[in-house]
Design a protein around this motif. Structure first.
Motif, PDB file in Angstrom:
ATOM      1  N   ASP A  52       0.811  -1.120   0.052  1.00 23.04           N
ATOM      2  CA  ASP A  52       0.060  -0.067  -0.049  1.00 23.04           C
ATOM      3  C   ASP A  52       0.710   1.412  -0.042  1.00 23.04           C
ATOM      4  O   ASP A  52       1.838   1.270   0.618  1.00 23.04           O
ATOM      5  N   PHE A  53       0.552   2.165  -0.727  1.00 23.19           N
ATOM      6  CA  PHE A  53       1.272   3.545  -0.980  1.00 23.19           C
ATOM      7  C   PHE A  53       2.643   3.503  -1.331  1.00 23.19           C
ATOM      8  O   PHE A  53       3.545   4.077  -0.899  1.00 23.19           O
ATOM      9  N   ALA A  54       2.986   2.333  -1.998  1.00 30.02           N
ATOM     10  CA  ALA A  54       4.250   2.049  -2.803  1.00 30.02           C
ATOM     11  C   ALA A  54       4.752   3.092  -3.613  1.00 30.02           C
ATOM     12  O   ALA A  54       5.828   3.419  -3.449  1.00 30.02           O
ATOM     13  N   PHE A  55       3.695   3.917  -4.075  1.00 25.31           N
ATOM     14  CA  PHE A  55       4.024   5.107  -5.114  1.00 25.31           C
ATOM     15  C   PHE A  55       4.591   6.030  -4.438  1.00 25.31           C
ATOM     16  O   PHE A  55       5.784   6.744  -4.904  1.00 25.31           O
ATOM     17  N   GLU A  56       4.405   6.232  -3.073  1.00 26.26           N
ATOM     18  CA  GLU A  56       4.829   7.405  -2.438  1.00 26.26           C
ATOM     19  C   GLU A  56       6.367   7.018  -1.903  1.00 26.26           C
ATOM     20  O   GLU A  56       7.207   7.872  -1.856  1.00 26.26           O
ATOM     21  N   GLY A  77       8.703  -2.552 -10.528  1.00 28.90           N
ATOM     22  CA  GLY A  77       8.244  -4.078 -10.878  1.00 28.90           C
ATOM     23  C   GLY A  77       6.919  -4.336 -10.329  1.00 28.90           C
ATOM     24  O   GLY A  77       6.320  -3.581  -9.649  1.00 28.90           O
ATOM     25  N   SER A  78       6.382  -5.439 -10.802  1.00 31.00           N
ATOM     26  CA  SER A  78       4.996  -6.000 -10.233  1.00 31.00           C
ATOM     27  C   SER A  78       3.834  -5.071 -10.551  1.00 31.00           C
ATOM     28  O   SER A  78       2.848  -4.897  -9.872  1.00 31.00           O
ATOM     29  N   ILE A  79       4.058  -4.608 -11.761  1.00 29.33           N
ATOM     30  CA  ILE A  79       3.034  -3.659 -12.562  1.00 29.33           C
ATOM     31  C   ILE A  79       2.119  -4.458 -13.282  1.00 29.33           C
ATOM     32  O   ILE A  79       2.602  -5.203 -14.108  1.00 29.33           O
ATOM     33  N   THR A  80       0.674  -4.272 -13.043  1.00 29.55           N
ATOM     34  CA  THR A  80      -0.298  -5.325 -13.634  1.00 29.55           C
ATOM     35  C   THR A  80      -1.215  -4.574 -14.557  1.00 29.55           C
ATOM     36  O   THR A  80      -2.041  -5.254 -15.136  1.00 29.55           O
ATOM     37  N   ASP A  81      -1.267  -3.157 -14.676  1.00 33.74           N
ATOM     38  CA  ASP A  81      -2.089  -2.653 -15.583  1.00 33.74           C
ATOM     39  C   ASP A  81      -1.310  -1.290 -16.160  1.00 33.74           C
ATOM     40  O   ASP A  81      -0.493  -0.674 -15.473  1.00 33.74           O
ATOM     41  N   ALA A  82      -1.987  -0.647 -17.105  1.00 38.32           N
ATOM     42  CA  ALA A  82      -1.607   0.485 -17.734  1.00 38.32           C
ATOM     43  C   ALA A  82      -1.640   1.784 -16.841  1.00 38.32           C
ATOM     44  O   ALA A  82      -0.754   2.695 -16.826  1.00 38.32           O
ATOM     45  N   MET A  87       1.100   6.100 -13.811  1.00 38.78           N
ATOM     46  CA  MET A  87       1.323   6.669 -12.467  1.00 38.78           C
ATOM     47  C   MET A  87       2.760   6.712 -12.244  1.00 38.78           C
ATOM     48  O   MET A  87       3.390   7.735 -12.027  1.00 38.78           O
ATOM     49  N   PHE A  88       3.366   5.496 -12.246  1.00 34.14           N
ATOM     50  CA  PHE A  88       4.762   5.453 -12.038  1.00 34.14           C
ATOM     51  C   PHE A  88       5.755   6.106 -12.812  1.00 34.14           C
ATOM     52  O   PHE A  88       6.990   6.505 -12.443  1.00 34.14           O
ATOM     53  N   MET A  89       5.374   6.209 -14.086  1.00 32.81           N
ATOM     54  CA  MET A  89       6.011   6.879 -15.182  1.00 32.81           C
ATOM     55  C   MET A  89       6.047   8.433 -14.722  1.00 32.81           C
ATOM     56  O   MET A  89       6.995   9.083 -15.227  1.00 32.81           O
ATOM     57  N   GLN A  90       4.770   9.007 -14.536  1.00 39.53           N
ATOM     58  CA  GLN A  90       4.747  10.309 -14.189  1.00 39.53           C
ATOM     59  C   GLN A  90       5.728  10.502 -12.815  1.00 39.53           C
ATOM     60  O   GLN A  90       6.038  11.545 -12.674  1.00 39.53           O
ATOM     61  N   MET A  91       6.263   9.621 -12.011  1.00 38.90           N
ATOM     62  CA  MET A  91       7.168   9.847 -10.968  1.00 38.90           C
ATOM     63  C   MET A  91       8.405   9.542 -11.449  1.00 38.90           C
ATOM     64  O   MET A  91       9.449   9.662 -10.603  1.00 38.90           O
ATOM     65  N   GLY A  92       8.678   9.252 -12.752  1.00 35.03           N
ATOM     66  CA  GLY A  92       9.966   9.082 -13.292  1.00 35.03           C
ATOM     67  C   GLY A  92      10.611   7.759 -13.301  1.00 35.03           C
ATOM     68  O   GLY A  92      11.774   7.461 -13.805  1.00 35.03           O
ATOM     69  N   ALA A  93       9.768   6.780 -13.457  1.00 38.06           N
ATOM     70  CA  ALA A  93      10.074   5.485 -13.514  1.00 38.06           C
ATOM     71  C   ALA A  93      10.882   5.256 -14.887  1.00 38.06           C
ATOM     72  O   ALA A  93      10.391   5.855 -16.058  1.00 38.06           O
ATOM     73  N   ASN A  94      12.265   4.702 -15.030  1.00 35.67           N
ATOM     74  CA  ASN A  94      12.839   4.706 -16.205  1.00 35.67           C
ATOM     75  C   ASN A  94      12.591   3.191 -17.039  1.00 35.67           C
ATOM     76  O   ASN A  94      13.184   3.162 -18.128  1.00 35.67           O
ATOM     77  N   PHE A  95      11.801   2.355 -16.204  1.00 33.09           N
ATOM     78  CA  PHE A  95      11.557   1.057 -16.794  1.00 33.09           C
ATOM     79  C   PHE A  95      10.457   0.392 -16.129  1.00 33.09           C
ATOM     80  O   PHE A  95      10.182   0.825 -14.888  1.00 33.09           O
ATOM     81  N   ILE A  96       9.714  -0.239 -16.915  1.00 32.56           N
ATOM     82  CA  ILE A  96       8.356  -0.963 -15.959  1.00 32.56           C
ATOM     83  C   ILE A  96       8.751  -2.539 -16.245  1.00 32.56           C
ATOM     84  O   ILE A  96       8.942  -2.917 -17.473  1.00 32.56           O
ATOM     85  N   VAL A  97       8.478  -3.271 -15.147  1.00 33.33           N
ATOM     86  CA  VAL A  97       8.631  -4.670 -15.335  1.00 33.33           C
ATOM     87  C   VAL A  97       7.076  -5.242 -14.881  1.00 33.33           C
ATOM     88  O   VAL A  97       6.551  -4.634 -13.739  1.00 33.33           O
ATOM     89  N   THR A  98       6.629  -6.361 -15.458  1.00 31.76           N
ATOM     90  CA  THR A  98       5.429  -6.711 -15.360  1.00 31.76           C
ATOM     91  C   THR A  98       5.749  -8.397 -14.973  1.00 31.76           C
ATOM     92  O   THR A  98       6.387  -8.970 -15.751  1.00 31.76           O
ATOM     93  N   ARG A 102       0.974  -7.840 -21.138  1.00 33.54           N
ATOM     94  CA  ARG A 102      -0.087  -6.970 -21.137  1.00 33.54           C
ATOM     95  C   ARG A 102       0.096  -6.042 -22.101  1.00 33.54           C
ATOM     96  O   ARG A 102       0.992  -5.125 -22.066  1.00 33.54           O
ATOM     97  N   GLU A 103      -0.968  -6.027 -23.150  1.00 31.39           N
ATOM     98  CA  GLU A 103      -0.555  -5.113 -24.335  1.00 31.39           C
ATOM     99  C   GLU A 103      -0.824  -3.811 -23.891  1.00 31.39           C
ATOM    100  O   GLU A 103      -0.357  -2.696 -24.198  1.00 31.39           O
ATOM    101  N   ASP A 104      -1.687  -3.553 -22.873  1.00 28.37           N
ATOM    102  CA  ASP A 104      -2.131  -2.157 -22.602  1.00 28.37           C
ATOM    103  C   ASP A 104      -0.927  -1.606 -21.926  1.00 28.37           C
ATOM    104  O   ASP A 104      -0.483  -0.191 -22.058  1.00 28.37           O
ATOM    105  N   ILE A 105      -0.154  -2.236 -21.073  1.00 25.71           N
ATOM    106  CA  ILE A 105       1.156  -1.566 -20.519  1.00 25.71           C
ATOM    107  C   ILE A 105       2.291  -1.451 -21.581  1.00 25.71           C
ATOM    108  O   ILE A 105       3.035  -0.305 -21.721  1.00 25.71           O
TER     109      ILE A 105
END
Length: 222
Positions: A52-56, A77-82, A87-98, A102-105
Motif C-alpha cells: 500500500d502507498f508504494a508509489f509514495e 516492478g510488479s506492475i499489472t495494468d497500464a 502513474m509510476f512513469m509520471q514519477m520518473g520510472a525509467n523502466f516498467i517490469v510486469t 499485457r498489451e495495455d502496458i
C-alpha cells in the motif's frame, strides 16, 4: 518523466548483467539499500511495488537517486495494468517490469519510449512481446523454467534478450548456468538483498555482495 531512454536502460542491463529487486515500505531503509547497491556498482534498481502507498515510497527513492546517485536507473516492478504504469512513469520510472504480458502496458510505455519488460513463459508470449517492441523479456518465474529453457529458445531466436527473475542466486554455479545459456541479465531479489541484511542493517555487507556478484558475472561472461 524518465531520465533514460529505453535503449539506454537496455544497454545498462546488458553491460552490468544484473538488476537488483527490492521493496520495503520504509523510505529511510530504502535509501540505505539503494546507496549500498550503488556503491557496490549496481546501476539499476527495480522497486517491486507490492505494498500500500508504494508509489509514495518510490517517488522519494527516485528523487533521492536523481539528487545523490548519478547514473542510478530506477524502475518499477510488479506492475499489472497500464494505469499503474502511467502513474509510476509520471514519477520518473525509467523502466516498467510486469509479471505477465499485457498489451495495455506495452502501449503506455511505448508511447513514452520507456523500456518495459513483461513476464513471459512460452515462446509464443516472447514472440508477441517482441512484436510489440520489447527489448528484454523477463522469464518468470525463472525457477520454473531454468537455464535449459533459455538455451532452447536462443537456438532458433538468437536475437531474443532474456532476463530471468526468480531462481537466480549469487552462487557461481547458478549464475554460470544462466549466462552460459545466453541470458542478457538477471533479476535478483532476496538472494541478494536478504531479510538478514535488512534485519541486521548490514549495508556494508550488501555493498560487498553486490560488488562481488557483479565481478562474478563479468568473469563468467569472458
Amino acid at each position: 518523466m524518465a531520465q533514460y531512454s529505453r535503449i539506454e536502460v537496455a544497454n545498462v542491463m546488458k553491460e552490468t548483467g544484473m538488476v537488483p529487486l527490492f521493496y520495503n515500505a520504509d523510505v529511510a531503509l530504502g535509501k540505505k539499500v539503494l546507496k549500498a547497491c550503488y556503491d557496490g556498482g549496481a546501476r539499476l534498481m527495480e522497486f517491486t511495488a507490492r505494498g500500500d502507498f508504494a508509489f509514495e515510497v518510490f517517488s522519494e527513492l527516485n528523487k533521492y537517486a536523481i539528487a545523490e546517485l548519478p547514473g542510478m536507473i530506477m524502475g518499477v516492478g510488479s506492475i499489472t495494468d497500464a494505469a499503474a504504469a502511467s502513474m509510476f512513469m509520471q514519477m520518473g520510472a525509467n523502466f516498467i517490469v510486469t509479471p505477465s504480458l499485457r498489451e495495455d502496458i506495452a502501449i503506455a510505455c511505448n508511447r513514452r519510449k520507456v523500456l518495459w519488460s513483461p513476464g513471459c513463459g512460452s515462446l509464443t508470449e516472447i514472440n508477441k512481446a517482441e512484436e510489440m517492441g520489447c527489448e528484454i523479456v523477463k522469464l518468470f518465474p525463472g525457477s520454473t523454467y531454468g537455464p535449459g529453457f533459455v538455451k532452447a529458445i536462443k537456438g532458433p531466436q538468437p536475437w531474443t534478450s532474456v532476463m530471468p527473475t526468480g531462481g537466480v542466486s549469487t552462487e557461481e554455479s547458478n549464475l554460470r548456468g544462466w549466462f552460459d545459456a545466453g541470458v542478457t541479465c538477471v533479476g535478483m531479489g532476496s538472494k541478494l538483498i536478504s531479510k538478514e541484511v535488512l534485519a541486521n542493517e548490514n549495508y556494508t555487507g550488501l555493498e560487498t555482495k553486490v560488488r562481488e556478484t557483479l565481478a562474478l558475472i563479468k568473469a563468467i561472461r569472458k
